[in-house]
Design an enzyme around this catalytic site. Structure first.
Site, short mmCIF file in Angstrom:
data_model
loop_
_atom_site.label_atom_id
_atom_site.label_comp_id
_atom_site.label_asym_id
_atom_site.label_seq_id
_atom_site.Cartn_x
_atom_site.Cartn_y
_atom_site.Cartn_z
N SER A 261 0.82 -1.21 0.00
CA SER A 261 0.00 0.00 0.00
C SER A 261 0.86 1.26 0.00
CB SER A 261 -0.93 0.02 1.21
OG SER A 261 -1.67 -1.16 1.30
N1 SAH Z 1 -1.15 -4.05 3.68
C1 SAH Z 1 -0.53 -4.72 2.57
C2 SAH Z 1 -1.42 -4.60 1.35
C3 SAH Z 1 -1.36 -5.79 0.50
S1 SAH Z 1 -2.50 -5.79 -0.83
C4 SAH Z 1 0.84 -4.12 2.32
O1 SAH Z 1 1.03 -2.96 2.65
O2 SAH Z 1 1.70 -4.80 1.77
C5 SAH Z 1 -3.83 -6.70 -0.14
C6 SAH Z 1 -3.56 -8.12 0.29
O3 SAH Z 1 -4.80 -8.69 0.69
C7 SAH Z 1 -2.99 -9.02 -0.78
O4 SAH Z 1 -1.78 -9.59 -0.33
C8 SAH Z 1 -4.07 -10.10 -0.96
O5 SAH Z 1 -3.56 -11.39 -1.23
C9 SAH Z 1 -4.77 -10.06 0.39
N2 SAH Z 1 -6.12 -10.60 0.40
C10 SAH Z 1 -7.11 -10.44 -0.53
N3 SAH Z 1 -8.22 -11.10 -0.14
C11 SAH Z 1 -7.91 -11.70 1.06
C12 SAH Z 1 -8.64 -12.52 1.95
N4 SAH Z 1 -9.89 -12.90 1.71
N5 SAH Z 1 -8.02 -12.94 3.09
C13 SAH Z 1 -6.74 -12.60 3.35
N6 SAH Z 1 -6.01 -11.82 2.54
C14 SAH Z 1 -6.58 -11.37 1.41
#
Ligand code: SAH
Length: 222
Positions: free
Chosen positions: A70
């Site tokens: 993010s």
């Molecule tokens: N906060 C993270 C953002 C990652 S993007 C950072 O700063 O790196 C969002 C993440 O949510 C992705 O890795 C994706 O795989 C995860 N995601 C999507 N749906 C999900 C679910 N149902 N349960 C757990 N993780 C999920």
């Protein structure tokens, strides 16, 4: 990963990080506690080496598997929104991804419980937590749409992937007085919301800003 440079050099140096803090301030991030943690968190270890020189730009960057780390402004704003009403002992995070948001939360709350559906991302994030000695962050490979019932209730829940509607399970895992910070919406656009649980079946919702997150997807990937 044990040989990574936590301090950073050149484009990942302290001075480069300070410019990011300045920018976040200009954009309205007011919590000194949040700004301090962002300054102290080496974002360059959360992304591939080839992109590390862009780590302190205020932008989302790819982390593989079609996912992104993010944008620092969004991480800062969501953290502020979660903590504005007072301290949180237990926080649930859905969507660990790189673990950057997890690492920003960990020093500011009692315990972070973080769920990620893509196993290789979850494993890399776990290594980063131990490298940074963030022992109060507990990571698990599972579908976060169901929350983490065994650890509920939570004082805060922060979701970093967008569902089309707020999952009922997450609302039910909030403590009374707890708050959920979550992007909601489909291809037509997403809004960041903060929902406070004010009573057993009472919720108070604020719609805050337009955001762009990857979708919350059900099921897991090994
Ligand atoms: N906060 C993270 C953002 C990652 S993007 C950072 O700063 O790196 C969002 C993440 O949510 C992705 O890795 C994706 O795989 C995860 N995601 C999507 N749906 C999900 C679910 N149902 N349960 C757990 N993780 C999920």
């Amino acid at each position: 990963m044990s040989d990574v440079n936590l301090q950073g050099i050149g484009m990942t140096s302290r001075r480069t990080r300070e410019r990011l803090i300045q920018r976040l301030r200009e954009q309205g991030i007011a919590s000194e506690a949040v700004l301090d943690v962002i300054r102290d968190t080496p974002r360059h270890i959360f992304i591939d080496e080839a992109l590390a020189h862009r780590a302190y730009e205020d932008t989302a960057l790819p982390i593989g598997f079609n996912q992104t780390i993010s944008q620092p402004y969004i991480v800062a704003r969501m953290t502020e929104l979660l903590l504005e009403d007072g301290p949180c002992e237990k926080v649930l995070e859905i969507g660990t991804g790189s673990g950057y948001q997890t690492a920003v939360l960990a020093p500011l709350v009692g315990h972070v419980y973080s769920l990620e559906r893509i196993r290789p991302l979850q494993e890399k994030a776990r290594k980063r937590m131990s490298l940074l000695k963030l022992h109060n962050a507990k990571l698990r490979h599972s579908d976060g749409g169901m929350g983490w019932p065994a650890q509920a209730p939570f004082d805060g829940i922060l979701v970093t992937a967008a569902p089309e509607v707020v999952p009922e399970e997450l609302l039910m895992q909030l403590a009374i007085g707890g708050r959920l910070v979550i992007p909601v919406g489909g291809s037509g656009g997403q809004k960041l919301k903060r929902i406070r649980r004010t009573g057993e079946n009472q919720f108070d919702t604020q719609e805050l800003l337009a955001v762009k997150f990857v979708p919350l997807v059900s099921g897991t990937i090994r």
